[in-house]
Design a protein around this motif. Structure first.
Motif, PDB file in Angstrom:
ATOM      1  N   GLN A   1       0.840  -1.200   0.000  1.00  0.00           N
ATOM      2  CA  GLN A   1       0.000   0.000   0.000  1.00  0.00           C
ATOM      3  C   GLN A   1       0.873   1.247   0.000  1.00  0.00           C
ATOM      4  O   GLN A   1       0.585   2.234  -0.683  1.00  0.00           O
ATOM      5  CB  GLN A   1      -0.929  -0.019   1.218  1.00  0.00           C
ATOM      6  N   MET A   2       1.967   1.216   0.753  1.00  0.00           N
ATOM      7  CA  MET A   2       2.863   2.367   0.819  1.00  0.00           C
ATOM      8  C   MET A   2       3.562   2.615  -0.521  1.00  0.00           C
ATOM      9  O   MET A   2       3.808   3.764  -0.898  1.00  0.00           O
ATOM     10  CB  MET A   2       3.907   2.148   1.919  1.00  0.00           C
ATOM     11  N   ALA A   3       3.865   1.539  -1.242  1.00  0.00           N
ATOM     12  CA  ALA A   3       4.505   1.661  -2.556  1.00  0.00           C
ATOM     13  C   ALA A   3       3.465   1.833  -3.661  1.00  0.00           C
ATOM     14  O   ALA A   3       3.808   2.221  -4.781  1.00  0.00           O
ATOM     15  CB  ALA A   3       5.361   0.432  -2.843  1.00  0.00           C
ATOM     16  N   ASN A   4       2.196   1.536  -3.344  1.00  0.00           N
ATOM     17  CA  ASN A   4       1.117   1.511  -4.346  1.00  0.00           C
ATOM     18  C   ASN A   4       1.516   0.637  -5.525  1.00  0.00           C
ATOM     19  O   ASN A   4       1.381   1.010  -6.699  1.00  0.00           O
ATOM     20  CB  ASN A   4       0.745   2.916  -4.812  1.00  0.00           C
ATOM     21  N   HIS A   5       1.984  -0.542  -5.175  1.00  0.00           N
ATOM     22  CA  HIS A   5       2.502  -1.495  -6.162  1.00  0.00           C
ATOM     23  C   HIS A   5       2.411  -2.878  -5.528  1.00  0.00           C
ATOM     24  O   HIS A   5       2.614  -3.031  -4.324  1.00  0.00           O
ATOM     25  CB  HIS A   5       3.964  -1.155  -6.502  1.00  0.00           C
ATOM     26  N   ARG A   6       2.103  -3.901  -6.347  1.00  0.00           N
ATOM     27  CA  ARG A   6       1.901  -5.240  -5.800  1.00  0.00           C
ATOM     28  C   ARG A   6       3.180  -6.072  -5.732  1.00  0.00           C
ATOM     29  O   ARG A   6       3.134  -7.243  -5.344  1.00  0.00           O
ATOM     30  CB  ARG A   6       0.843  -5.991  -6.616  1.00  0.00           C
ATOM     31  N   GLY A   7       4.293  -5.501  -6.132  1.00  0.00           N
ATOM     32  CA  GLY A   7       5.561  -6.183  -5.917  1.00  0.00           C
ATOM     33  C   GLY A   7       5.945  -7.234  -6.934  1.00  0.00           C
ATOM     34  O   GLY A   7       6.791  -8.079  -6.658  1.00  0.00           O
ATOM     35  N   SER A   8       5.349  -7.228  -8.136  1.00  0.00           N
ATOM     36  CA  SER A   8       5.739  -8.170  -9.176  1.00  0.00           C
ATOM     37  C   SER A   8       5.799  -7.427 -10.503  1.00  0.00           C
ATOM     38  O   SER A   8       5.496  -6.234 -10.576  1.00  0.00           O
ATOM     39  CB  SER A   8       4.733  -9.321  -9.272  1.00  0.00           C
TER      40      SER A   8
ATOM     41  N   LYS B   1       8.653   1.483  -7.514  1.00  0.00           N
ATOM     42  CA  LYS B   1       9.650   2.554  -7.556  1.00  0.00           C
ATOM     43  C   LYS B   1      10.373   2.737  -6.224  1.00  0.00           C
ATOM     44  O   LYS B   1      11.308   3.535  -6.133  1.00  0.00           O
ATOM     45  CB  LYS B   1       8.959   3.882  -7.925  1.00  0.00           C
ATOM     46  N   ALA B   2       9.924   2.038  -5.194  1.00  0.00           N
ATOM     47  CA  ALA B   2      10.457   2.258  -3.843  1.00  0.00           C
ATOM     48  C   ALA B   2      11.430   1.157  -3.435  1.00  0.00           C
ATOM     49  O   ALA B   2      11.274  -0.007  -3.812  1.00  0.00           O
ATOM     50  CB  ALA B   2       9.316   2.333  -2.834  1.00  0.00           C
ATOM     51  N   VAL B   3      12.418   1.549  -2.645  1.00  0.00           N
ATOM     52  CA  VAL B   3      13.407   0.613  -2.106  1.00  0.00           C
ATOM     53  C   VAL B   3      13.275   0.586  -0.590  1.00  0.00           C
ATOM     54  O   VAL B   3      13.192   1.633   0.057  1.00  0.00           O
ATOM     55  CB  VAL B   3      14.841   1.035  -2.497  1.00  0.00           C
ATOM     56  N   LEU B   4      13.244  -0.614  -0.022  1.00  0.00           N
ATOM     57  CA  LEU B   4      13.132  -0.742   1.428  1.00  0.00           C
ATOM     58  C   LEU B   4      14.399  -0.231   2.110  1.00  0.00           C
ATOM     59  O   LEU B   4      15.505  -0.473   1.630  1.00  0.00           O
ATOM     60  CB  LEU B   4      12.932  -2.205   1.830  1.00  0.00           C
ATOM     61  N   PRO B   5      14.263   0.461   3.234  1.00  0.00           N
ATOM     62  CA  PRO B   5      15.453   0.822   4.015  1.00  0.00           C
ATOM     63  C   PRO B   5      16.188  -0.457   4.431  1.00  0.00           C
ATOM     64  O   PRO B   5      15.550  -1.472   4.747  1.00  0.00           O
ATOM     65  CB  PRO B   5      14.869   1.535   5.241  1.00  0.00           C
ATOM     66  N   GLN B   6      17.507  -0.410   4.451  1.00  0.00           N
ATOM     67  CA  GLN B   6      18.280  -1.600   4.775  1.00  0.00           C
ATOM     68  C   GLN B   6      17.915  -2.156   6.141  1.00  0.00           C
ATOM     69  O   GLN B   6      17.839  -3.380   6.339  1.00  0.00           O
ATOM     70  CB  GLN B   6      19.779  -1.280   4.722  1.00  0.00           C
ATOM     71  N   ALA B   7      17.651  -1.282   7.104  1.00  0.00           N
ATOM     72  CA  ALA B   7      17.318  -1.737   8.459  1.00  0.00           C
ATOM     73  C   ALA B   7      16.021  -2.538   8.467  1.00  0.00           C
ATOM     74  O   ALA B   7      15.890  -3.533   9.186  1.00  0.00           O
ATOM     75  CB  ALA B   7      17.211  -0.544   9.409  1.00  0.00           C
TER      76      ALA B   7
END
Length: 353
Positions: free
Chosen positions: A172-179, A222-228
């Motif tokens: 939801q935060m990325a507004n993308h389903r991840g595939s 378009k978003a990258v997860l923070p490494q932590a």
């Protein structure tokens, strides 16, 4: 006179639902990045902003101000009316707390509309987000939801969140389903929007002893997860959901509605076509053309997504994994609630079911 308000004070009041934030920048600026939950009541539209900017650079600041005043004067009645329809405390902001928010606040104050102006505007908010990101407490226990494509992981998380569970909904935060098909029917968020939504959710969950989120890859749209956060995911308890193929196919059809996005589905498929055995790839393409979406989805799962997912699942030791064999999403929700309850209560590792 309007009141200037600092970021920290604004966030505290807004958390109680007692404040509405108004971005008075142009629509394109608002769409690119704003404070989540804000409304856009622009002082200038995109064309007007461009015109004033050109006058400022090519003629003089005075010429730009004169033209700005002329534009604002013509639209003041509608501008003020839009604010008077709001029934909560109002805070206006622009890029850095400059002329646009000051002009808006001044005019509204003169018309007896009580209003605040956010100090530093979007730039100050972005600094607040970055500072929070650097100091995020990601030492909590994490339950990570995994499963083959179509097991309803996002739906499960959203059902749990509705019941008050501390869910971080990364898709939801990325507004993308991840595939590769993940942005169909959506407009993916950029990194700034993703970071803002993530930080604000973590702030809401700061008193929770654990969190739940999906086992996403490092990049979601378009978003990258923070490494932590990625490290937190890797160390968490990995809950793997196994759902019958028929249920998985139906979940995907319900989620994606491929009949409404036929060209987008075909375009996404062609990006992975070369990675699938040629006869199967040809059959999938024919199914998409003939609108046999159920069969196309089944073939994609069997010959593309499932083999790739097995490799990912095998990276975790058995001691870190919990397997849930369920028949439908609602059963998975109840099983996860039971498992989390047992784990949080006892502090012991959960046993596979």
């Amino acid at each position: 006179m309007f009141r200037d308000i600092a970021i920290e004070d604004m966030m505290a009041v807004r958390e109680k639902g007692e404040m509405v934030l108004i971005d008075v920048r142009s629509p394109s600026e608002f769409n690119h990045s704003t404070i989540p939950g804000s409304l856009n009541i622009p002082l200038f539209n995109d064309e007007e902003r461009a015109e004033i900017g050109t006058l400022y650079k090519q003629v003089s600041p005075e010429a730009a101000q004169d033209r700005g005043l002329e534009i604002v004067s013509a639209k003041l009645p509608d501008f003020i009316k839009a604010f008077k329809q709001l029934n909560r405390e109002i805070t206006v902001f622009c890029w850095r707390g400059g002329m646009r928010s000051k002009t808006s606040a001044t005019v509204l104050d003169l018309m007896n509309v009580k209003v605040n102006r956010l100090q530093g505007g979007v730039r100050a908010y972005r600094k607040w987000v970055v500072d929070k990101m650097e100091r995020m407490d990601l030492s909590k226990k994490a339950f990570i939801l995994n499963g083959n494509t179509g097991t309803g992981k996002t739906l499960i998380l959203r059902k749990l969140q509705k019941e008050g569970y501390p869910v971080i909904d990364l898709e939801q935060m990325a507004n993308h389903r991840g595939s590769i098909f993940g942005q169909i029917g959506l407009n993916p968020h950029n990194q700034k929007t993703f970071d803002s939504l993530l930080v604000e959710r973590l702030e809401q969950l700061q008193d929770s002893s654990y969190v739940l989120f999906e086992g996403e890859s490092k990049r979601i749209g378009k978003a990258v997860l923070p490494q932590a956060l990625y490290d937190m995911k890797e160390k968490g308890t990995q809950i793997f959901i196994e759902l019958p193929m028929e249920e998985r196919v139906q979940q995907i059809l319900d989620d994606y509605s491929p009949w409404e996005y036929k060209s987008e589905c075909m375009e996404a498929f062609r990006k992975i076509k070369s990675r699938i055995h040629t006869p199967i790839a040809t059959q999938i393409e024919e199914c998409l053309h003939s609108e046999e979406f159920s069969l196309a989805v089944r073939l994609l799962l069997e010959y593309y997504y499932d083999p790739r997912y097995k490799f990912t699942a095998d990276q975790y030791p058995e001691s870190q994994k919990v397997m849930l064999h369920v028949q439908h999403v609602d059963e998975a929700v109840e099983q996860i609630k039971k498992l989390i309850g047992q784990s949080v209560k006892s502090g012991h590792k959960m046993a596979s079911i």
